[in-house]
Scaffold this active site. Structure first.
Site, PDB file in Angstrom:
ATOM      1  N   TYR A  38       5.476   2.243   1.961  1.00  0.00           N
ATOM      2  CA  TYR A  38       4.326   1.935   1.116  1.00  0.00           C
ATOM      3  C   TYR A  38       3.342   3.099   1.188  1.00  0.00           C
ATOM      4  CZ  TYR A  38       2.043  -1.141  -2.115  1.00  0.00           C
ATOM      5  OH  TYR A  38       1.535  -1.686  -3.265  1.00  0.00           O
ATOM      6  N   LEU A  39       3.841   4.250   0.774  1.00  0.00           N
ATOM      7  CA  LEU A  39       3.156   5.509   1.000  1.00  0.00           C
ATOM      8  C   LEU A  39       1.908   5.651   0.140  1.00  0.00           C
ATOM      9  CD1 LEU A  39       6.262   7.889   1.150  1.00  0.00           C
ATOM     10  CD2 LEU A  39       5.245   6.504   2.978  1.00  0.00           C
ATOM     11  N   HIS A  40       1.000   6.503   0.608  1.00  0.00           N
ATOM     12  CA  HIS A  40      -0.208   6.847  -0.130  1.00  0.00           C
ATOM     13  C   HIS A  40      -0.420   8.354   0.010  1.00  0.00           C
ATOM     14  CE1 HIS A  40      -2.052   6.940   3.840  1.00  0.00           C
ATOM     15  NE2 HIS A  40      -1.731   5.664   4.019  1.00  0.00           N
ATOM     16  N   HIS A  43       0.054   9.993   3.436  1.00  0.00           N
ATOM     17  CA  HIS A  43       1.441  10.307   3.800  1.00  0.00           C
ATOM     18  C   HIS A  43       1.920  11.557   3.064  1.00  0.00           C
ATOM     19  CE1 HIS A  43       1.493   5.795   4.517  1.00  0.00           C
ATOM     20  NE2 HIS A  43       1.905   6.263   5.679  1.00  0.00           N
ATOM     21  N   GLY A 153      -0.420  11.465  11.175  1.00  0.00           N
ATOM     22  CA  GLY A 153      -1.807  11.512  10.740  1.00  0.00           C
ATOM     23  C   GLY A 153      -2.760  11.177  11.875  1.00  0.00           C
ATOM     24  N   LYS A 155      -5.379   9.562  11.551  1.00  0.00           N
ATOM     25  CA  LYS A 155      -5.948   8.224  11.352  1.00  0.00           C
ATOM     26  C   LYS A 155      -5.492   7.280  12.447  1.00  0.00           C
ATOM     27  CE  LYS A 155      -4.799   4.772   9.160  1.00  0.00           C
ATOM     28  NZ  LYS A 155      -4.485   3.342   9.501  1.00  0.00           N
ATOM     29  N   SER A 191      -4.903   3.865   3.920  1.00  0.00           N
ATOM     30  CA  SER A 191      -4.031   3.058   4.770  1.00  0.00           C
ATOM     31  C   SER A 191      -3.206   2.142   3.891  1.00  0.00           C
ATOM     32  CB  SER A 191      -4.869   2.218   5.745  1.00  0.00           C
ATOM     33  OG  SER A 191      -4.068   1.254   6.409  1.00  0.00           O
ATOM     34  N   ARG A 193      -2.411  -0.747   4.631  1.00  0.00           N
ATOM     35  CA  ARG A 193      -2.976  -2.093   4.757  1.00  0.00           C
ATOM     36  C   ARG A 193      -4.206  -2.302   3.887  1.00  0.00           C
ATOM     37  NH1 ARG A 193      -0.753  -1.602  10.205  1.00  0.00           N
ATOM     38  NH2 ARG A 193       0.585  -3.422  10.624  1.00  0.00           N
TER      39      ARG A 193
END
Length: 288
Positions: A38-40, A43, A153, A155, A191, A193
């Site tokens: 579920y990349l963004h 990523h 990352g 994060k 994220s 999420r």
């Protein structure tokens, strides 16, 4: 190997090695970007960095059951392999490794990797089995692929520190590369999420970034008392009705230990719950 994709997608360690080992034998370098999918754009920034520094970039996509405790969001964690593949291909990945749980854990695992101490603080207080699951699956990926570099990352800062120590202690010949957190225009850390947030919760979620900024400003103004810095951070979260704090902490960046007096390279970290989402974020700050 799955057909119909712009770049190869493999689902077994044997197929992974069949592609990567001949390339490595010819001197190619391999970068690994481990993800749960579920990349963004965050990523994608890791993939871009890896593609610039290696001949082949492999993105692993695997929602790892070992790092989820009972009652957490394993069953509902967002998944979309087609979308993920397209996002990998457009920024220079050369191969996607998308194993099943049966491929990664052919037998119920009785061996795990635990980075003692680091796994019990901060996130470890709230998710006591999480980092052992992360360390175990990353160790398996390192063993399967043997990458020259692996990209994570900042994060997930505690994860980055743990993986670096795990790779050092187990003598993996891989460089663990930390990459900056990518943020939305209002400061919210990207994220997977974030998809759990409603519109009003999404607006409230910027409180994490505001809290970190407030803590950093106090340190940069000369405050060296960790209790006071953490209290400032927690107060910002407390002022947001939709948010509740799990922790707000200031630690040494390399050891994750809480100093009695703030000095050197520090990391401000926090976790908060907003609606269904549990979000984490962090920021670095230096002080003499």
């Amino acid at each position: 190997m799955s057909a119909g994709f712009a770049i190869p997608v493999v689902h077994s360690a044997s197929d992974l090695r069949a592609i990567t080992e001949p390339m490595r034998a010819q001197g190619a370098t391999v970068g690994l970007v481990p993800t749960m999918g579920y990349l963004h754009e965050g990523h994608q920034s890791l993939v871009i960095r890896s593609a610039a520094e290696n001949d082949l970039t492999v993105v692993s996509i695997f929602v790892n059951p070992l790092q989820f405790a009972e009652g957490e969001d394993y069953s509902i964690y967002p998944r979309d392999l087609q979308r993920d593949h397209e996002m990998c291909a457009e920024v220079g990945a050369g191969l996607v490794f998308a194993p099943s749980a049966e491929e990664m854990y052919a037998k119920a695992p009785i061996t795990s990797v635990a980075v003692q101490g680091f796994n019990a603080v901060l996130e470890g207080r709230f998710r006591p089995t999480h980092f052992d699951g992360v360390s175990t699956v990353v160790a398996k990926l390192f063993a399967m692929l043997g990458p020259d570099r692996a990209y994570f990352g900042e994060k997930d800062y505690q994860q980055l520190v743990i993986i670096r120590r795990m790779a050092f202690d187990l003598s993996f010949s891989v460089e663990v590369v930390g990459c900056p957190t990518l943020r939305e225009s209002d400061g919210l850390a990207m994220s997977s999420r974030n998809v759990y947030l409603t519109a009003s919760e999404r607006s409230a979620a910027t409180v994490l970034w505001r809290s970190l900024q407030a803590g950093r400003e106090v340190v940069m103004a000369g405050n060296r008392d960790p209790d006071e810095v953490e209290a400032v951070m927690a107060a910002v979260i407390a002022a947001e009705p939709k948010a509740s704090t799990d922790y707000a902490a200031v630690v040494h960046a390399d050891t994750l230990e809480r100093p009695e007096v703030l000095n050197g390279e520090l990391r401000l970290l926090m976790a908060a719950r907003i609606g269904q989402a549990r979000l984490i974020d962090n920021i670095g700050v230096s002080c003499e």
